[in-house]
Design a protein around this motif. Sequence first.
Motif, PDB file in Angstrom:
ATOM      1  N   LEU A   1       0.811  -1.217   0.000  1.00  0.00           N
ATOM      2  CA  LEU A   1       0.000   0.000   0.000  1.00  0.00           C
ATOM      3  C   LEU A   1       0.846   1.269   0.000  1.00  0.00           C
ATOM      4  O   LEU A   1       0.311   2.371  -0.079  1.00  0.00           O
ATOM      5  N   ARG A   2       2.151   1.103   0.109  1.00  0.00           N
ATOM      6  CA  ARG A   2       3.049   2.266   0.180  1.00  0.00           C
ATOM      7  C   ARG A   2       3.172   2.928  -1.196  1.00  0.00           C
ATOM      8  O   ARG A   2       3.460   2.265  -2.187  1.00  0.00           O
ATOM      9  N   GLY A   3       2.932   4.168  -1.234  1.00  0.00           N
ATOM     10  CA  GLY A   3       3.072   4.912  -2.480  1.00  0.00           C
ATOM     11  C   GLY A   3       1.965   4.597  -3.469  1.00  0.00           C
ATOM     12  O   GLY A   3       1.235   3.627  -3.325  1.00  0.00           O
ATOM     13  N   PRO A   4       1.849   5.417  -4.499  1.00  0.00           N
ATOM     14  CA  PRO A   4       0.757   5.243  -5.453  1.00  0.00           C
ATOM     15  C   PRO A   4       0.864   3.968  -6.290  1.00  0.00           C
ATOM     16  O   PRO A   4      -0.142   3.432  -6.735  1.00  0.00           O
ATOM     17  N   GLY A   5       2.059   3.469  -6.506  1.00  0.00           N
ATOM     18  CA  GLY A   5       2.215   2.306  -7.380  1.00  0.00           C
ATOM     19  C   GLY A   5       2.332   0.983  -6.660  1.00  0.00           C
ATOM     20  O   GLY A   5       2.398  -0.068  -7.307  1.00  0.00           O
ATOM     21  N   GLY A   6       2.351   0.987  -5.339  1.00  0.00           N
ATOM     22  CA  GLY A   6       2.561  -0.248  -4.587  1.00  0.00           C
ATOM     23  C   GLY A   6       1.489  -1.292  -4.825  1.00  0.00           C
ATOM     24  O   GLY A   6       1.789  -2.441  -5.169  1.00  0.00           O
ATOM     25  N   PHE A   7       0.244  -0.904  -4.672  1.00  0.00           N
ATOM     26  CA  PHE A   7      -0.835  -1.863  -4.875  1.00  0.00           C
ATOM     27  C   PHE A   7      -0.968  -2.229  -6.345  1.00  0.00           C
ATOM     28  O   PHE A   7      -1.226  -3.383  -6.688  1.00  0.00           O
ATOM     29  N   ARG A   8      -0.774  -1.249  -7.214  1.00  0.00           N
ATOM     30  CA  ARG A   8      -0.851  -1.512  -8.650  1.00  0.00           C
ATOM     31  C   ARG A   8       0.187  -2.565  -9.061  1.00  0.00           C
ATOM     32  O   ARG A   8      -0.108  -3.473  -9.834  1.00  0.00           O
ATOM     33  N   ALA A   9       1.403  -2.468  -8.509  1.00  0.00           N
ATOM     34  CA  ALA A   9       2.451  -3.446  -8.815  1.00  0.00           C
ATOM     35  C   ALA A   9       2.086  -4.827  -8.273  1.00  0.00           C
ATOM     36  O   ALA A   9       2.322  -5.846  -8.930  1.00  0.00           O
ATOM     37  N   PHE A  10       1.491  -4.856  -7.075  1.00  0.00           N
ATOM     38  CA  PHE A  10       1.075  -6.139  -6.508  1.00  0.00           C
ATOM     39  C   PHE A  10      -0.023  -6.764  -7.363  1.00  0.00           C
ATOM     40  O   PHE A  10       0.021  -7.938  -7.700  1.00  0.00           O
ATOM     41  N   ARG A  11      -0.991  -5.962  -7.748  1.00  0.00           N
ATOM     42  CA  ARG A  11      -2.092  -6.454  -8.588  1.00  0.00           C
ATOM     43  C   ARG A  11      -1.543  -6.992  -9.907  1.00  0.00           C
ATOM     44  O   ARG A  11      -1.974  -8.039 -10.388  1.00  0.00           O
ATOM     45  N   LEU A  12      -0.582  -6.290 -10.494  1.00  0.00           N
ATOM     46  CA  LEU A  12       0.019  -6.735 -11.750  1.00  0.00           C
ATOM     47  C   LEU A  12       0.749  -8.069 -11.562  1.00  0.00           C
ATOM     48  O   LEU A  12       0.678  -8.954 -12.415  1.00  0.00           O
ATOM     49  N   SER A  13       1.425  -8.225 -10.421  1.00  0.00           N
ATOM     50  CA  SER A  13       2.125  -9.494 -10.177  1.00  0.00           C
ATOM     51  C   SER A  13       1.130 -10.643 -10.024  1.00  0.00           C
ATOM     52  O   SER A  13       1.397 -11.761 -10.485  1.00  0.00           O
ATOM     53  N   VAL A  14      -0.024 -10.380  -9.411  1.00  0.00           N
ATOM     54  CA  VAL A  14      -1.067 -11.407  -9.312  1.00  0.00           C
ATOM     55  C   VAL A  14      -1.553 -11.777 -10.711  1.00  0.00           C
ATOM     56  O   VAL A  14      -1.747 -12.952 -11.022  1.00  0.00           O
ATOM     57  N   GLN A  15      -1.701 -10.773 -11.558  1.00  0.00           N
ATOM     58  CA  GLN A  15      -2.132 -11.031 -12.939  1.00  0.00           C
ATOM     59  C   GLN A  15      -1.075 -11.845 -13.690  1.00  0.00           C
ATOM     60  O   GLN A  15      -1.418 -12.767 -14.430  1.00  0.00           O
ATOM     61  N   GLN A  16       0.204 -11.523 -13.480  1.00  0.00           N
ATOM     62  CA  GLN A  16       1.289 -12.221 -14.174  1.00  0.00           C
ATOM     63  C   GLN A  16       1.430 -13.679 -13.743  1.00  0.00           C
ATOM     64  O   GLN A  16       2.028 -14.474 -14.452  1.00  0.00           O
ATOM     65  N   MET A  17       0.866 -14.021 -12.594  1.00  0.00           N
ATOM     66  CA  MET A  17       0.907 -15.412 -12.145  1.00  0.00           C
ATOM     67  C   MET A  17       0.038 -16.309 -13.027  1.00  0.00           C
ATOM     68  O   MET A  17       0.227 -17.513 -13.054  1.00  0.00           O
ATOM     69  N   ARG A  18      -0.939 -15.710 -13.691  1.00  0.00           N
ATOM     70  CA  ARG A  18      -1.848 -16.431 -14.596  1.00  0.00           C
ATOM     71  C   ARG A  18      -2.552 -17.607 -13.900  1.00  0.00           C
ATOM     72  O   ARG A  18      -2.686 -18.687 -14.471  1.00  0.00           O
ATOM     73  N   LEU A  19      -3.013 -17.366 -12.685  1.00  0.00           N
ATOM     74  CA  LEU A  19      -3.748 -18.386 -11.945  1.00  0.00           C
ATOM     75  C   LEU A  19      -5.242 -18.097 -11.900  1.00  0.00           C
ATOM     76  O   LEU A  19      -6.031 -18.982 -11.567  1.00  0.00           O
ATOM     77  N   LEU A  20      -5.620 -16.867 -12.216  1.00  0.00           N
ATOM     78  CA  LEU A  20      -7.010 -16.423 -12.061  1.00  0.00           C
ATOM     79  C   LEU A  20      -7.535 -15.823 -13.353  1.00  0.00           C
ATOM     80  O   LEU A  20      -6.769 -15.229 -14.123  1.00  0.00           O
ATOM     81  N   PRO A  21      -8.839 -15.921 -13.561  1.00  0.00           N
ATOM     82  CA  PRO A  21      -9.441 -15.157 -14.660  1.00  0.00           C
ATOM     83  C   PRO A  21      -9.217 -13.665 -14.404  1.00  0.00           C
ATOM     84  O   PRO A  21      -9.181 -13.225 -13.252  1.00  0.00           O
ATOM     85  N   SER A  22      -9.076 -12.900 -15.453  1.00  0.00           N
ATOM     86  CA  SER A  22      -8.741 -11.473 -15.295  1.00  0.00           C
ATOM     87  C   SER A  22      -9.736 -10.721 -14.413  1.00  0.00           C
ATOM     88  O   SER A  22      -9.351  -9.798 -13.701  1.00  0.00           O
ATOM     89  N   GLY A  23     -10.997 -11.129 -14.421  1.00  0.00           N
ATOM     90  CA  GLY A  23     -11.996 -10.460 -13.596  1.00  0.00           C
ATOM     91  C   GLY A  23     -11.834 -10.684 -12.107  1.00  0.00           C
ATOM     92  O   GLY A  23     -12.385  -9.942 -11.293  1.00  0.00           O
ATOM     93  N   LEU A  24     -11.075 -11.696 -11.721  1.00  0.00           N
ATOM     94  CA  LEU A  24     -10.871 -11.989 -10.297  1.00  0.00           C
ATOM     95  C   LEU A  24      -9.551 -11.439  -9.750  1.00  0.00           C
ATOM     96  O   LEU A  24      -9.350 -11.436  -8.538  1.00  0.00           O
ATOM     97  N   VAL A  25      -8.668 -10.977 -10.628  1.00  0.00           N
ATOM     98  CA  VAL A  25      -7.354 -10.508 -10.185  1.00  0.00           C
ATOM     99  C   VAL A  25      -7.482  -9.365  -9.180  1.00  0.00           C
ATOM    100  O   VAL A  25      -6.879  -9.399  -8.102  1.00  0.00           O
TER     101      VAL A  25
END
Length: 172
Positions: free
Chosen positions: A24-48
């Motif tokens: 949650l630190r800084g404006p890009g912290g959560f965005r980077a975490f969300r992107l890493s979850v997406q890059q794992m390719r374990l979930l449909p994009s709507g659930l990321v």
Amino acid sequence: MAYVLIASRCVLALVFLYSAITKLRGPGGFRAFRLSVQQMRLLPSGLVGPVAVTVVAAELLIPGLLISRFTVLAGLSAALALLIALTVAVVLVVRRGSAAPCRCFGASNVPLGWSHVVRNIGLIIVAALGLVAWASGADQATRSAGVIVSLGVALILVFIAATLDDLVALFR
């Protein structure tokens, strides 16, 4: 067992709190975490997005549950469940050979690997030991020296968990 319970509560509370804060630190912290979850390719994009929010919310909730002696069982159980889920996800990602970065503790670009699985298994053991200690009625009298040692051990374990990528790189 009281000291095991103290140490496990502290380790888990600090690890999850630190993990959430770095996401949650800084404006890009959560965005980077969300992107890493997406890059794992374990979930449909709507659930990321919802899963990323749920993980961070759980990481914020667990320390609160571990603080109060009335909610320790819920905190230890939630920590164990989350750690198992995260470990399964990391194993799946590693077995696929994905290069998804580990954003467990902030802005690391190190791809998820077996060292992350080992770290998570260590934290699972900490949560399991905490549950065993709680079940054995570890709410007994303690001595301040024992509490200090428990806290010292907890801080060392938190440091190792939070800096694992750097420690692995240092010893390679």
